[in-house]
Design an enzyme around this catalytic site. Structure first.
Site, PDB file in Angstrom:
ATOM      1  N   TRP A  70       8.480   1.833  16.994  1.00 24.12           N
ATOM      2  CA  TRP A  70       9.094   1.081  18.088  1.00 24.12           C
ATOM      3  C   TRP A  70       8.346  -0.209  18.404  1.00 24.12           C
ATOM      4  O   TRP A  70       8.943  -1.175  18.861  1.00 24.12           O
ATOM      5  CB  TRP A  70       9.165   1.966  19.336  1.00 24.12           C
ATOM      6  N   GLY A  96       8.231   0.689   1.834  1.00 27.55           N
ATOM      7  CA  GLY A  96       8.529   1.845   0.979  1.00 27.55           C
ATOM      8  C   GLY A  96       8.802   3.074   1.802  1.00 27.55           C
ATOM      9  O   GLY A  96       9.667   3.061   2.671  1.00 27.55           O
ATOM     10  N   GLU A 139       6.689   5.333  -4.573  1.00 26.67           N
ATOM     11  CA  GLU A 139       6.011   6.434  -5.298  1.00 26.67           C
ATOM     12  C   GLU A 139       7.056   7.396  -5.829  1.00 26.67           C
ATOM     13  O   GLU A 139       7.498   8.269  -5.115  1.00 26.67           O
ATOM     14  CB  GLU A 139       5.043   7.151  -4.378  1.00 26.67           C
ATOM     15  N   TYR A 140       7.449   7.228  -7.065  1.00 29.04           N
ATOM     16  CA  TYR A 140       7.179   6.192  -8.049  1.00 29.04           C
ATOM     17  C   TYR A 140       8.489   5.917  -8.763  1.00 29.04           C
ATOM     18  O   TYR A 140       9.355   6.789  -8.785  1.00 29.04           O
ATOM     19  CB  TYR A 140       6.143   6.664  -9.100  1.00 29.04           C
ATOM     20  N   MET A 209      -3.974   3.657  -7.100  1.00 31.65           N
ATOM     21  CA  MET A 209      -4.236   4.737  -6.135  1.00 31.65           C
ATOM     22  C   MET A 209      -5.120   5.786  -6.809  1.00 31.65           C
ATOM     23  O   MET A 209      -4.694   6.895  -7.130  1.00 31.65           O
ATOM     24  CB  MET A 209      -2.920   5.293  -5.612  1.00 31.65           C
ATOM     25  N   THR A 210      -6.382   5.407  -7.004  1.00 31.41           N
ATOM     26  CA  THR A 210      -7.331   6.280  -7.707  1.00 31.41           C
ATOM     27  C   THR A 210      -7.956   7.280  -6.733  1.00 31.41           C
ATOM     28  O   THR A 210      -9.170   7.279  -6.491  1.00 31.41           O
ATOM     29  CB  THR A 210      -8.424   5.424  -8.386  1.00 31.41           C
ATOM     30  N   ASP A 212      -6.515  11.297  -4.576  1.00 31.91           N
ATOM     31  CA  ASP A 212      -5.557  12.417  -4.632  1.00 31.91           C
ATOM     32  C   ASP A 212      -5.502  13.037  -6.039  1.00 31.91           C
ATOM     33  O   ASP A 212      -4.480  13.598  -6.434  1.00 31.91           O
ATOM     34  CB  ASP A 212      -4.136  11.988  -4.197  1.00 31.91           C
ATOM     35  N   TRP A 357      -7.957   2.801   1.246  1.00 34.17           N
ATOM     36  CA  TRP A 357      -6.982   3.567   2.010  1.00 34.17           C
ATOM     37  C   TRP A 357      -7.787   4.466   2.930  1.00 34.17           C
ATOM     38  O   TRP A 357      -8.351   5.441   2.437  1.00 34.17           O
ATOM     39  CB  TRP A 357      -6.060   4.372   1.072  1.00 34.17           C
TER      40      TRP A 357
END
Ligand SMILES: *[C@@H]1O[C@H](CO)[C@@H](O)[C@H](O)[C@H]1NC(C)=O
Length: 453
Positions: A70, A96, A139-140, A209-210, A212, A357
């Site tokens: 909002w 995304g 993704e992805y 995204m190195t 997870d 991140w």
């Protein structure tokens, strides 16, 4: 005039361009964390990162970028106003997420007209809100309900975006909008999702995204973001690490200077099933959610700091990352030491820099880890060889120079410079910045602006 030189020298240090990037993500859902965990763009340090990416906006069913929260408009303004304080800071909007469990990009890329509508929307939305670029967060491609052709369609989207950004820069006479993407790090996903050699030349930078690599979805403890494989890895797991993932992007044709190494300011957790506590110990789902991030399976770095008051960290030598365990909970996380190892590795591969991140999961206020504000990202900055930030540069205590000490004890804001009407002071967190009006103009305190004499 000579008196100005020391101050200008200080200012120039701040503005030295380093080719290396330190890109930091922030999330618009971090504002809902309780107490000390609440994070808004007011908590962003304008001198910490070279780029800040605001996550997340999405795409509606007529291919227009739309906000999610909002108060996004207001938060965009707060973030982008930081560029008045640090004019070299760049900001990007990440687009995304999922709509009914699917990426909205699937529909958008399917037809040339819908891609064109999205691209028009992106340019006007980014310009309206004063962002410097767009970050693609899909993704992805060719995964999760996305048809196989989406690999090629993603390439088309990237090419058409950049062509439109070039035209926009020419027509508007503004700096060209930047384009980046968050991309997968697991080999099979990369091969299925991207034409690496076709997209890389068009993207300004690529956020790998190195992290997870391991988590509570597996039946044994493993680290979120290991630098190297462990001797216990078998099968495709031997590639679930930074070294292997980045090597694959390089082998697939990405220029090293476009690749940014992804560093997590969070850890992934498990509940241990037996008395074993090492790497590869049997597990039974995630540990409890943290008190602030409130999501089972991961803890923000500042929540790990709290956990470490009852647990002692162990170092996984072959993977160059730490873990900690206590009371049946296990967390694999990153700390200053693992960031240093990764920066050293990143430098040896000539990567373009790092992305984190996220800002909101570092100890942004300094309330938890007793290491000052942003202990991880400040450490990262220094490890990458960036000059000290102006806000951490101690003013020489013996100086009598009225310029350097001008802001001592003054509230943040703009002030006239009694010694030179063509310049003015900006005070920010006790530091002094000297700005110069355009030639022919002088500073007027009545409007806090430069105008004709
Ligand atoms: C890191 O990656 C390189 C290139 O693929 C490889 O030759 C090397 O063995 C890897 N190092 C480790 C410790 O796995």
């Amino acid at each position: 005039m000579a008196k100005l030189l020391p101050a200008l020298g200080l200012l120039l240090v701040v503005h030295i361009a380093t080719s290396s990037k330190l890109v930091c993500h922030m999330t618009n859902w971090a504002q809902y964390r309780p107490g000390q965990g609440k994070f808004t763009p007011d908590n962003v340090d304008p001198f910490l990162c070279t780029h800040v990416i605001y996550a997340l906006a999405t795409i509606n069913n007529v291919n227009q970028i739309v906000p999610i929260e909002w108060n996004d408009d207001q938060q965009y303004a707060t973030l982008n106003n930081l560029k008045n304080i640090n004019p070299t800071l760049k900001t990007l909007l990440s687009v995304g997420g999922t709509v009914n469990g699917m990426s909205p990009f699937i529909g958008t890329v399917a037809r040339p007209e819908s891609r064109a509508a999205f691209i028009r929307s992106a340019i006007s939305y980014l310009r309206k809100h004063n962002f410097d670029g767009l970050n693609l967060a899909w993704e992805y491609p060719a995964h999760n309900g996305s048809p196989l052709q989406d690999k090629q369609r993603f390439t088309l989207l990237v090419k058409e975006l950049v062509a439109a950004f070039e035209n926009d820069a020419r027509d508007s006479k503004k700096t060209q909008l930047l384009l980046s993407a968050n991309v997968a790090s697991i080999r099979a996903t990369v091969d299925r999702a991207y034409e690496v050699n076709l997209i890389a030349p068009h993207l300004d930078f690529i956020n790998l995204m190195t992290y997870d690599f391991h988590g509570h979805w597996e039946a044994a403890t493993g680290h979120n973001s290991p630098l190297y494989p462990s001797s216990g890895d078998s099968g495709s797991h031997i590639h679930h690490n930074v070294n292997s993932s980045v090597s694959h992007w390089l082998d697939s044709g990405a220029p090293s200077e476009k690749l940014l190494l992804g560093l997590p300011s969070y850890g992934r957790t498990y509940r241990l099933r037996t008395a074993a506590t090492g790497l590869g110990a049997p597990t039974n789902g995630p540990a409890e959610g943290g008190p602030y991030t409130r999501t089972a399976g991961f803890w923000a770095f500042y929540e790990v700091c709290d956990f470490l008051s009852a647990a002692s960290p162990e170092w996984i030598d072959e993977q160059s990352v730490p873990y900690a365990t206590s009371g049946g909970s296990w967390v694999g996380y990153d700390d200053q030491r693992s960031f240093s190892s990764k920066v050293e590795w990143m430098t040896s591969r000539n990567l373009g820099g790092a992305h984190v991140w996220t800002l909101d999961m570092d100890d942004f206020s300094g309330a938890f880890c007793s290491s000052g504000s942003y202990p991880l990202i400040n450490h990262l900055r220094l490890s990458m060889g960036f000059p000290p930030k102006p806000s951490t540069t101690p003013a020489p205590t013996t100086t009598r120079d009225p310029i350097l000490s001008f802001c001592h004890g003054r509230p943040d804001g703009l002030y006239e410079n009694p010694a030179d009407a063509g310049t003015y002071f900006q005070c920010f967190r006790g530091n002094t910045y000297l700005h110069r009006c355009q030639p022919g103009l002088i500073y007027w305190d009545s409007c806090k602006c430069c105008n004709w004499p």
